[in-house]
Design a protein around this motif. Sequence first.
Motif, short mmCIF file in Angstrom:
data_model
loop_
_atom_site.label_atom_id
_atom_site.label_comp_id
_atom_site.label_asym_id
_atom_site.label_seq_id
_atom_site.Cartn_x
_atom_site.Cartn_y
_atom_site.Cartn_z
N ALA A 1 1.98 -3.69 12.65
CA ALA A 1 2.68 -2.86 11.68
C ALA A 1 2.67 -3.50 10.30
N ARG A 2 2.85 -4.82 10.25
CA ARG A 2 2.81 -5.51 8.96
C ARG A 2 1.44 -5.40 8.31
N ARG A 3 0.39 -5.65 9.09
CA ARG A 3 -0.97 -5.57 8.54
C ARG A 3 -1.30 -4.15 8.10
N TYR A 4 -0.86 -3.18 8.90
CA TYR A 4 -1.19 -1.78 8.60
C TYR A 4 -0.61 -1.36 7.25
N ILE A 5 0.67 -1.67 7.05
CA ILE A 5 1.32 -1.27 5.80
C ILE A 5 0.77 -2.07 4.62
N VAL A 6 0.56 -3.37 4.81
CA VAL A 6 0.00 -4.18 3.73
C VAL A 6 -1.40 -3.68 3.36
N ASP A 7 -2.21 -3.33 4.36
CA ASP A 7 -3.55 -2.81 4.08
C ASP A 7 -3.49 -1.48 3.33
N GLU A 8 -2.51 -0.64 3.69
CA GLU A 8 -2.36 0.64 3.01
C GLU A 8 -2.06 0.43 1.52
N PHE A 9 -1.17 -0.50 1.24
CA PHE A 9 -0.86 -0.80 -0.15
C PHE A 9 -2.05 -1.45 -0.85
N ALA A 10 -2.73 -2.35 -0.14
CA ALA A 10 -3.87 -3.03 -0.75
C ALA A 10 -4.98 -2.04 -1.10
N ALA A 11 -5.09 -0.96 -0.31
CA ALA A 11 -6.11 0.04 -0.59
C ALA A 11 -5.87 0.72 -1.94
N LEU A 12 -4.64 0.69 -2.41
CA LEU A 12 -4.33 1.30 -3.71
C LEU A 12 -4.62 0.35 -4.86
N GLY A 13 -4.86 -0.90 -4.55
CA GLY A 13 -5.04 -1.88 -5.62
C GLY A 13 -3.76 -2.67 -5.82
N SER A 14 -3.90 -3.85 -6.38
CA SER A 14 -2.75 -4.73 -6.56
C SER A 14 -2.18 -4.68 -7.97
N ASN A 15 -2.80 -3.92 -8.86
CA ASN A 15 -2.35 -3.91 -10.25
C ASN A 15 -1.73 -2.56 -10.64
N LEU A 16 -0.92 -2.02 -9.75
CA LEU A 16 -0.26 -0.75 -10.02
C LEU A 16 1.22 -0.95 -10.28
N ILE A 17 1.77 -0.10 -11.15
CA ILE A 17 3.22 0.00 -11.28
C ILE A 17 3.60 1.45 -10.99
N ILE A 18 4.78 1.62 -10.42
CA ILE A 18 5.25 2.93 -10.01
C ILE A 18 6.62 3.15 -10.64
N VAL A 19 6.77 4.26 -11.33
CA VAL A 19 8.01 4.59 -12.02
C VAL A 19 8.70 5.71 -11.27
N LEU A 20 9.95 5.48 -10.87
CA LEU A 20 10.74 6.48 -10.16
C LEU A 20 11.97 6.82 -10.98
N PRO A 21 12.40 8.08 -10.95
CA PRO A 21 13.66 8.43 -11.64
C PRO A 21 14.85 7.85 -10.89
N GLY A 22 15.88 7.46 -11.63
CA GLY A 22 17.07 6.88 -11.01
C GLY A 22 16.98 5.37 -10.95
N LYS A 23 18.11 4.73 -11.11
CA LYS A 23 18.17 3.28 -11.09
C LYS A 23 18.50 2.81 -9.70
#
Length: 399
Positions: A45-67
């Motif tokens: 499970a750890r590898r699967y989720i880490v690989d999913e994020f890695a597939a998006l690239g490591s230099n992304l930022i994500i902005v969400l509404p709300g603090k």
Amino acid sequence: MALLDLLGFAIGALRGHRLRTALSVAGVAIGIASVLTLTALGEGARRYIVDEFAALGSNLIIVLPGKVETTGGVPFGGVTHDLTLEDHGALARLDRLRRTAPIVVATETLRFQGLGRAVPVLGTTAEYLEIRRLKLASGSFLPPGDSDRAGTEIVLGTRAAQELFRGENPLGQMVRVGPARFHVVGVLAPRGPSVLGFDLDEAAFVPVKTAMRLFNRTSLFRIVAEVRIFADMDQAKAEALALLKERHRAEDVTVYTQDAMVSSFSAILGALTLTLAGIASVSLVVAGVGIMNVMLVSVTERRAEIGLLKALGAAEPQILLAFLAEATILAALGGLLGLAVGAFGVRLLGLIYPDFPAAIPPWAVAASLSLSFLVGVGFGVWPARRATRLDPVAALARR
């Protein structure tokens, strides 16, 4: 007593009670196999989720509404603002960001010639393709241009296209999404299941402005952006947060960096893996109690033999080692058998679910074998010490 004599004595005693030996070995094997299997699931499970994020690239930022990450109270009179296309436009002008893409998402029914299927529909821009590192099977993605452009193009995920068009070429066809009609311009290449919200193979993509009108939205779900240089991640995050704070007159958004999210998920799932291994280790305690019971019965049944050994001059440490050897052999055999069963189970799981990277980490193998050895020694000490304390005359008298 030589080492070979010691092992021969222990093995001979175990062979004399084969059923009892087999049950004790099976108990340890089940415990070891449980530890390895659950550890492999957690690690997978750890590898699967880490690989999913890695597939998006490591230099992304994500902005969400709300603090989400708050450090204090909301200022007096402060309000929470939605993310808007104007916010996206302002972020797109930051020098440290290479690409930005707004996202609006809703579930709508996609229809073609009497066939219908509910799919997640994403409103976004052409930059989303590069940011998410998606590939096209045919056609093109959404046309480049301003996010205020309200086009009628639609791009389908591979599974959505297959199930809706049943082998027919979707390019150039007209489909209906809710009350609106769209022109199919492209089909994504298969990407596989996703754990990041929804399956992109089943999704559809339309221009963000069109999606906001279609879904009757005035705000964005989130904004994703790609930073030009990985070393500038922290500065880019700070600049994005400062810009939106200035625009909203309050710090009412959350900015995540991709590498921080990967580290957080990895740490959480690593702790989960250790927890699963700890839970499974309880079964080894049960197996250890079984070994102790077997050894206690063995001491009782072999009182005369122990008395004879002591009468012939066998020292207490030798008798202690003889009985500890029995317990250790039981645990070692159970550990090796459990290792084989656990490896087979993980291998079988990989064949059934090839997309799930279940794997036994090396530390789990070493820890399991060490634990089985400790179980054998730990639960064999009391029966072994009990054997050394027998009086030889009394033991022979009760023969």
